[in-house]
Design an enzyme around this catalytic site. Structure first.
Site, PDB file in Angstrom:
ATOM      1  N   SER A  15       0.828  -1.194   0.000  1.00  0.00           N
ATOM      2  CA  SER A  15       0.000   0.000   0.000  1.00  0.00           C
ATOM      3  C   SER A  15       0.872   1.257   0.000  1.00  0.00           C
ATOM      4  O   SER A  15       1.662   1.466  -0.916  1.00  0.00           O
ATOM      5  CB  SER A  15      -0.967  -0.035   1.193  1.00  0.00           C
ATOM      6  OG  SER A  15      -1.957   0.950   1.081  1.00  0.00           O
TER       7      SER A  15
ATOM      8  N   ASP B 181      -9.828  -4.730  -4.742  1.00  0.00           N
ATOM      9  CA  ASP B 181      -9.301  -3.831  -3.707  1.00  0.00           C
ATOM     10  C   ASP B 181     -10.128  -2.543  -3.667  1.00  0.00           C
ATOM     11  O   ASP B 181     -10.107  -1.772  -4.617  1.00  0.00           O
ATOM     12  CB  ASP B 181      -7.834  -3.519  -4.020  1.00  0.00           C
ATOM     13  CG  ASP B 181      -7.125  -2.777  -2.901  1.00  0.00           C
ATOM     14  OD1 ASP B 181      -7.786  -2.059  -2.125  1.00  0.00           O
ATOM     15  OD2 ASP B 181      -5.893  -2.893  -2.821  1.00  0.00           O
TER      16      ASP B 181
ATOM     17  N   HIS C 275      -7.842  -5.408  -0.269  1.00  0.00           N
ATOM     18  CA  HIS C 275      -6.633  -4.672   0.113  1.00  0.00           C
ATOM     19  C   HIS C 275      -5.897  -5.498   1.164  1.00  0.00           C
ATOM     20  O   HIS C 275      -5.939  -5.217   2.368  1.00  0.00           O
ATOM     21  CB  HIS C 275      -7.001  -3.289   0.634  1.00  0.00           C
ATOM     22  CG  HIS C 275      -5.832  -2.364   0.747  1.00  0.00           C
ATOM     23  ND1 HIS C 275      -5.124  -1.929  -0.341  1.00  0.00           N
ATOM     24  CD2 HIS C 275      -5.247  -1.788   1.822  1.00  0.00           C
ATOM     25  CE1 HIS C 275      -4.163  -1.116   0.046  1.00  0.00           C
ATOM     26  NE2 HIS C 275      -4.211  -1.033   1.374  1.00  0.00           N
TER      27      HIS C 275
END
Length: 153
Positions: A55, A110, A144
């Protein structure tokens, strides 16, 4: 270990045209570059150092790699995007970065960093470095997070 972690950068929005925390991104990249320099002082050649993250960490790894002067071994960027991409060169970069291996991975489900961001990132990366050295993998149904398949790549 009671160490300050000043590598914070703010995420303002989740669209390709959202404002980016340029100062925070550049400061965080400078902090990572200082870590690279410290490892080099400890006897680790930069060509044996791989940057990686998930991320925000993956985004920082990509940006740092593209803005450092050191030849690195590679980059692993998971569920992320390329920050400040408009400020990066519009064509192939030369020198030590051209042939570095990049592994980018993204879940197709995601909700925080949509697959579109990963796709835009890989499109930009293959204009900057040797496209043969860029690997982009998507993972069906992954949100995610990470998955076993991703960790085994």
């Amino acid at each position: 270990m009671n160490m300050a972690m000043p590598s914070r950068l703010d995420i303002i929005g989740l669209s390709p045209d959202s404002w980016e925390d340029e100062l925070g991104i550049k400061q965080a990249a400078a902090n990572v570059k200082a870590l690279i320099e410290q490892e080099m002082k400890n006897g680790i050649p930069s060509k044996r150092i791989i940057l990686g993250g998930f991320s925000q960490g993956g985004a920082l790894s990509l940006y740092t790699f593209l803005t450092t002067q050191q030849k690195l071994a590679g980059v692993t960027a998971l569920s992320c995007w390329l920050p400040l991409r408009a400020a990066l060169p519009q064509g192939p970069i030369s020198g030590v970065h051209r042939d570095i291996s990049i592994l980018q991975s993204q879940g197709d489900y995601d909700p925080l960093v949509p697959l579109m961001f990963g796709s835009l990132t890989v499109k930009k990366l293959i204009t900057l470095v040797n496209p043969a050295n860029v690997t982009f993998k998507t993972h069906e149904g992954m949100m995610h997070s990470s998955c076993q398949q991703e960790m085994m790549m």
